[in-house]
Design a protein around this motif. Structure first.
Motif, mmCIF file in Angstrom:
data_model
loop_
_atom_site.group_PDB
_atom_site.id
_atom_site.type_symbol
_atom_site.label_atom_id
_atom_site.label_comp_id
_atom_site.label_asym_id
_atom_site.label_seq_id
_atom_site.Cartn_x
_atom_site.Cartn_y
_atom_site.Cartn_z
ATOM 1 N N LEU A 1 -41.172 -24.665 79.049
ATOM 2 C CA LEU A 1 -40.568 -25.597 78.102
ATOM 3 C C LEU A 1 -39.834 -24.846 76.988
ATOM 4 N N ARG A 2 -40.467 -23.822 76.444
ATOM 5 C CA ARG A 2 -39.833 -23.036 75.380
ATOM 6 C C ARG A 2 -38.589 -22.310 75.886
ATOM 7 N N ARG A 3 -38.630 -21.827 77.114
ATOM 8 C CA ARG A 3 -37.463 -21.176 77.707
ATOM 9 C C ARG A 3 -36.293 -22.150 77.785
ATOM 10 N N ARG A 4 -36.579 -23.368 78.222
ATOM 11 C CA ARG A 4 -35.507 -24.373 78.323
ATOM 12 C C ARG A 4 -34.987 -24.771 76.943
ATOM 13 N N ILE A 5 -35.861 -24.831 75.960
ATOM 14 C CA ILE A 5 -35.426 -25.178 74.607
ATOM 15 C C ILE A 5 -34.517 -24.084 74.051
ATOM 16 N N ILE B 1 -30.638 -24.467 72.865
ATOM 17 C CA ILE B 1 -30.121 -23.986 71.580
ATOM 18 C C ILE B 1 -28.909 -23.095 71.807
ATOM 19 N N TRP B 2 -28.993 -22.195 72.775
ATOM 20 C CA TRP B 2 -27.885 -21.294 73.095
ATOM 21 C C TRP B 2 -26.659 -22.095 73.529
ATOM 22 N N LYS B 3 -26.892 -23.151 74.291
ATOM 23 C CA LYS B 3 -25.790 -23.983 74.765
ATOM 24 C C LYS B 3 -25.172 -24.785 73.618
ATOM 25 N N SER C 1 -22.413 -7.947 71.748
ATOM 26 C CA SER C 1 -22.589 -7.625 73.174
ATOM 27 C C SER C 1 -23.409 -8.710 73.883
ATOM 28 N N TYR C 2 -24.379 -9.302 73.196
ATOM 29 C CA TYR C 2 -25.156 -10.389 73.796
ATOM 30 C C TYR C 2 -24.292 -11.612 74.044
ATOM 31 N N VAL C 3 -23.436 -11.905 73.081
ATOM 32 C CA VAL C 3 -22.589 -13.093 73.201
ATOM 33 C C VAL C 3 -21.590 -12.931 74.342
ATOM 34 N N CYS C 4 -21.091 -11.724 74.532
ATOM 35 C CA CYS C 4 -20.101 -11.489 75.577
ATOM 36 C C CYS C 4 -20.722 -11.233 76.951
ATOM 37 N N GLY D 1 -26.124 -16.622 82.604
ATOM 38 C CA GLY D 1 -26.308 -18.053 82.432
ATOM 39 C C GLY D 1 -27.159 -18.344 81.204
ATOM 40 N N TYR D 2 -27.259 -19.614 80.863
ATOM 41 C CA TYR D 2 -27.987 -20.008 79.658
ATOM 42 C C TYR D 2 -29.470 -19.675 79.747
ATOM 43 N N VAL D 3 -30.083 -19.966 80.877
ATOM 44 C CA VAL D 3 -31.516 -19.712 81.027
ATOM 45 C C VAL D 3 -31.789 -18.218 81.072
ATOM 46 N N ARG D 4 -30.917 -17.471 81.711
ATOM 47 C CA ARG D 4 -31.085 -16.018 81.765
ATOM 48 C C ARG D 4 -30.987 -15.404 80.366
ATOM 49 N N CYS D 5 -30.061 -15.901 79.554
ATOM 50 C CA CYS D 5 -29.958 -15.437 78.164
ATOM 51 C C CYS D 5 -31.209 -15.820 77.380
ATOM 52 N N ALA D 6 -31.740 -16.991 77.650
ATOM 53 C CA ALA D 6 -32.948 -17.437 76.952
ATOM 54 C C ALA D 6 -34.128 -16.539 77.278
ATOM 55 N N VAL D 7 -34.195 -16.047 78.500
ATOM 56 C CA VAL D 7 -35.302 -15.194 78.907
ATOM 57 C C VAL D 7 -35.128 -13.786 78.359
ATOM 58 N N THR D 8 -33.945 -13.228 78.458
ATOM 59 C CA THR D 8 -33.753 -11.820 78.138
ATOM 60 C C THR D 8 -33.535 -11.556 76.660
#
Length: 96
Positions: A13-17, A21-23, A47-50, A54-61
């Motif tokens: 749930l936190r990963r999806r939230i 937020i990133w989206k 560098s993170y922004v560029c 995907g959104y979920v992958r950014c949320a995890v990493t």
């Protein structure tokens, strides 16, 4: 048994939230400014922004480092484990 399941569900749930937020930040400038505000160095934030993830992958990493559970708790998101402990105590006091 239920604690393991609740912890796993809570982490998903936190990963999806974090992904939501990133989206919501939409533009590159908004994402970079928000990451810097959360404590990320400006060059790393850029560098993170560029990154082409995907959104979920950014949320995890990367978002997991800067949008901590404490930050989500301040915004009003309780952990599921704390909530179930609170509800079970209330339930036991009512019916026992």
């Amino acid at each position: 048994m239920y604690r393991y399941t609740v912890r796993k569900l809570d982490s998903k749930l936190r990963r999806r939230i974090r992904a939501i937020i990133w989206k919501q930040w939409k533009s590159i400038r908004k994402k970079e400014e928000s990451l810097v505000r959360l404590g990320c160095p400006r060059d790393k934030a850029h560098s993170y922004v560029c990154a082409r993830q995907g959104y979920v992958r950014c949320a995890v990493t990367l978002l997991n480092k800067y949008i901590r559970n404490e930050h989500l708790k301040k915004k009003g998101l309780l952990s599921m484990e704390e909530y179930f402990d609170m509800v079970s105590v209330r339930f036991m006091n009512t019916y026992v």
